[in-house]
Design a protein around this motif. Structure first.
Motif, mmCIF file in Angstrom:
data_model
loop_
_atom_site.group_PDB
_atom_site.id
_atom_site.type_symbol
_atom_site.label_atom_id
_atom_site.label_comp_id
_atom_site.label_asym_id
_atom_site.label_seq_id
_atom_site.Cartn_x
_atom_site.Cartn_y
_atom_site.Cartn_z
ATOM 1 N N GLN A 73 -13.897 36.030 78.074
ATOM 2 C CA GLN A 73 -13.877 34.592 77.827
ATOM 3 C C GLN A 73 -12.674 33.937 78.499
ATOM 4 O O GLN A 73 -12.781 32.852 79.084
ATOM 5 N N ILE A 74 -11.528 34.591 78.423
ATOM 6 C CA ILE A 74 -10.319 34.056 79.053
ATOM 7 C C ILE A 74 -10.510 33.934 80.556
ATOM 8 O O ILE A 74 -10.168 32.912 81.165
ATOM 9 N N GLU B 220 -1.081 34.261 74.931
ATOM 10 C CA GLU B 220 -2.019 35.358 75.196
ATOM 11 C C GLU B 220 -2.961 35.061 76.353
ATOM 12 O O GLU B 220 -3.189 35.938 77.201
ATOM 13 N N GLU B 221 -3.525 33.870 76.423
ATOM 14 C CA GLU B 221 -4.477 33.562 77.494
ATOM 15 C C GLU B 221 -3.823 33.714 78.862
ATOM 16 O O GLU B 221 -4.400 34.279 79.790
ATOM 17 N N SER C 42 -16.434 39.830 75.697
ATOM 18 C CA SER C 42 -15.210 40.160 74.972
ATOM 19 C C SER C 42 -14.213 39.010 75.122
ATOM 20 O O SER C 42 -14.394 38.102 75.936
ATOM 21 N N LYS C 43 -13.145 39.068 74.365
ATOM 22 C CA LYS C 43 -12.132 38.012 74.395
ATOM 23 C C LYS C 43 -11.540 37.849 75.789
ATOM 24 O O LYS C 43 -11.346 36.725 76.275
#
Length: 563
Positions: free
Chosen positions: A12-13, A37-38, A8-9
């Protein structure tokens, strides 16, 4: 573990964060009011949520201005135990950098709200100055480990506390990123044989992970709502061992029926010397097999639901290299916070204070924050927070407690015995205006609802009935509404789902009774059921047990108007 292509996003972060560093050092140097966001995701591991004042959103849009961004800082305070200096530091920081309030959370710790980005580093550093960290306050890792709020004393309880702190150390993140970013530490250069995160790895856990300790008989910490619940068994002054229950969690999404709250299931009994390793092993099974593709199914409860408790036990046994001992049968005697005067040992007395919804602040009617500051400064008590958002002042003399009670009464602060049982058993999450997930009011709505309910109970003849009432601004369930006898869960602004039927011990979930009830109709919706309870209850039966015995469907049929 899912391969990188399916992550998921958020996964990844985490993978790219360099063990929770991200670009936080650079972002703290720029002059913007908020993080990208990151970094927002990485910040959670450091105990920080980026928020904004939702009350101001519409007006700021009209004025063509950006949102009023601010940070919430959540500390990690194992078991909610502080000394006077630590309490006073939070009080000071809430005024220097925050919104002049302190919030006791259902995870037995403090949250500070309203911190501007420019003051974030100094606030976190100042918290660390009194030997408290915010690392582990949030994020996909083991969060603040909680326990019963009762200020027990003696060799047995000291040993349980020691074991609790050992589990805290054994399940904490080991990255040096926190010290580098907030405490001006130097980055460590590790050789190839050393591992930055020996338990967590590069992507930490698939989702947040909660652990609760308690003593057999006391479920005031709601252990069944945790990923791991740890129950201490007594053998005189020694700890005979611990029964572990696993797989609890409150979160759900109202629109997705596949998501749901779940109570923990019995797993095993362990000796004290086996506890840390067993907990670490349970965490690694979730680390390796938890869902990293879809976050709404990432909690350990869904892994156990999908694979089964026997499969999970086999995974733990394989990693430990031996068979687990079956869990002991658990019996519960109380699920309430100890409030009022609590007799200690060696002449010491403790004082449990009811803090409505955990919010410590000054108002025109009651200068509670200033009052507590004066009391802690003058008497230097130990301070203990509870998972029911209350505060216990410990280690006082009887004379000191009498003086404190006099001060509290003089300022208009009711002592525990002066509140109704339903108020004492009420909780709400913060929700509006700070929480970005809230879709309805909670902390600002529950006080008037509870007082209306107080009036209704008095009129019905149930004024002394200890009915638990919990409200949340969304379905995530931070105030544990699904194990309250009455749960109000926000669906949209001004409307709530009503849940009924959990038991007092916290070992049974409630069930959905009515959907989308306007806030003004919450108490009127309950009144017919309460009247039926008064007329038809069995001897000693609680409201939650009555609703479960009669059945939610039967109640719905009886009290749903015919269209």
């Amino acid at each position: 573990m899912a391969d990188d292509k399916k992550l998921s996003k958020v996964e990844q972060i985490k993978l790219e964060s360099d063990y929770l560093r991200g670009s936080l050092p650079e972002a703290l140097q720029d002059e913007t009011s908020h993080f990208a966001e990151e970094n927002i995701q990485v910040l959670k591991f450091h105990g920080v949520y980026q928020q904004d004042d939702r009350d101001l959103r519409r007006q700021l849009v009209k004025e063509g201005k950006e949102r009023h961004y601010m940070m919430m800082i959540r500390a990690r305070i194992p078991g909610g135990v502080m000394d006077a200096d630590q309490y006073l530091q939070f009080d000071k920081l809430s005024e220097t950098y925050g919104n002049n309030t302190m919030r006791i959370t259902t995870r037995q710790t403090f949250q500070l709200h309203g911190i501007l980005k420019s003051n974030l580093k100094e606030t976190i550093k100042s918290i660390n100055d009194v030997l408290i960290t915010t690392l582990g306050g949030c994020g996909d890792q083991v969060r603040n480990i909680v326990t019963s709020g009762a200020p027990h004393e003696g060799p047995f309880y000291d040993k349980v506390r020691k074991d609790l702190l050992a589990v805290v150390d054994g399940t904490s993140a080991k990255t040096n990123a926190y010290h580098e970013i907030w405490l001006d530490g130097e980055k460590l250069d590790l050789n190839e044989e050393e591992t930055v995160e020996p338990m967590y790895g590069k992507t930490y856990l698939p989702r947040k992970f909660k652990i609760a300790f308690t003593y057999e008989g006391d479920n005031s910490a709601d252990i069944y709502s945790n990923d791991i619940g740890i129950v201490a068994h007594r053998d005189g002054d020694d700890v005979a061992g611990y029964t572990l229950v696993i797989g609890g969690g409150m979160g759900r999404i109202a629109s997705d029926k596949k998501t749901h709250p779940q109570l923990a299931l019995p797993l095993c009994f362990v000796r004290p010397d086996e506890l840390v390793k067993t907990c670490q092993t349970i965490v690694t099974v979730q680390r390796d097999h938890g869902n990293r593709e879809v976050r709404k199914f990432a909690r350990m409860k869904y892994l156990i639901e999908a694979r089964g408790i026997e499969w999970f036990r086999e995974q733990v046994e394989e990693r430990l290299g031996y068979k687990l001992t079956p869990p002991r049968e658990l019996k519960w005697e109380t699920s309430h916070d100890p409030l009022g005067r609590i007799e200690g040992v060696n002449g010491k007395v403790h004082l449990g204070l009811f803090i409505e919804n955990g919010r410590i602040r000054d108002t025109e009617e009651l200068p509670l924050k200033s009052l507590l500051r004066d009391i802690v400064t003058t008497y230097r008590p130990g301070v203990r927070m509870t998972t029911q958002q209350n505060l216990i002042l410990t280690g006082l003399t009887a004379e000191q407690v009498s003086e404190i009670e006099q001060k509290l009464r003089g300022a208009g602060f009711p002592l525990a015995g002066e509140h109704s049982p339903v108020l004492l058993n009420s909780m709400a999450c913060p929700a509006m205006p700070t929480c970005g997930l809230a879709i309805a009011e909670s902390e600002r709505a529950l006080p008037s609802v509870v007082r209306e309910l107080e009036g209704a109970l008095k009129e019905i003849g149930l004024a002394d009935e200890p009915i638990s009432v919990r409200m949340t601004g969304c379905a995530n369930g931070c105030a544990r509404p699904y194990i309250a006898q009455i749960g109000f869960v926000g669906r949209i602004i001004g409307k709530y789902d009503v849940f009924l039927g959990a038991n007092v011990a916290g070992t049974r979930l409630n069930q959905l009774y009515k959907e989308m009830v306007p806030v003004a109709e919450l108490v009127p919706t309950l009144v017919p059921v309460l009247k039926m309870f008064k007329a038809e209850r069995q001897h000693g039966e609680s409201f939650g047990d009555f609703c479960a015995r009669v059945g939610i469907e039967a109640l719905q049929e009886r009290f749903t108007p015919v269209s």
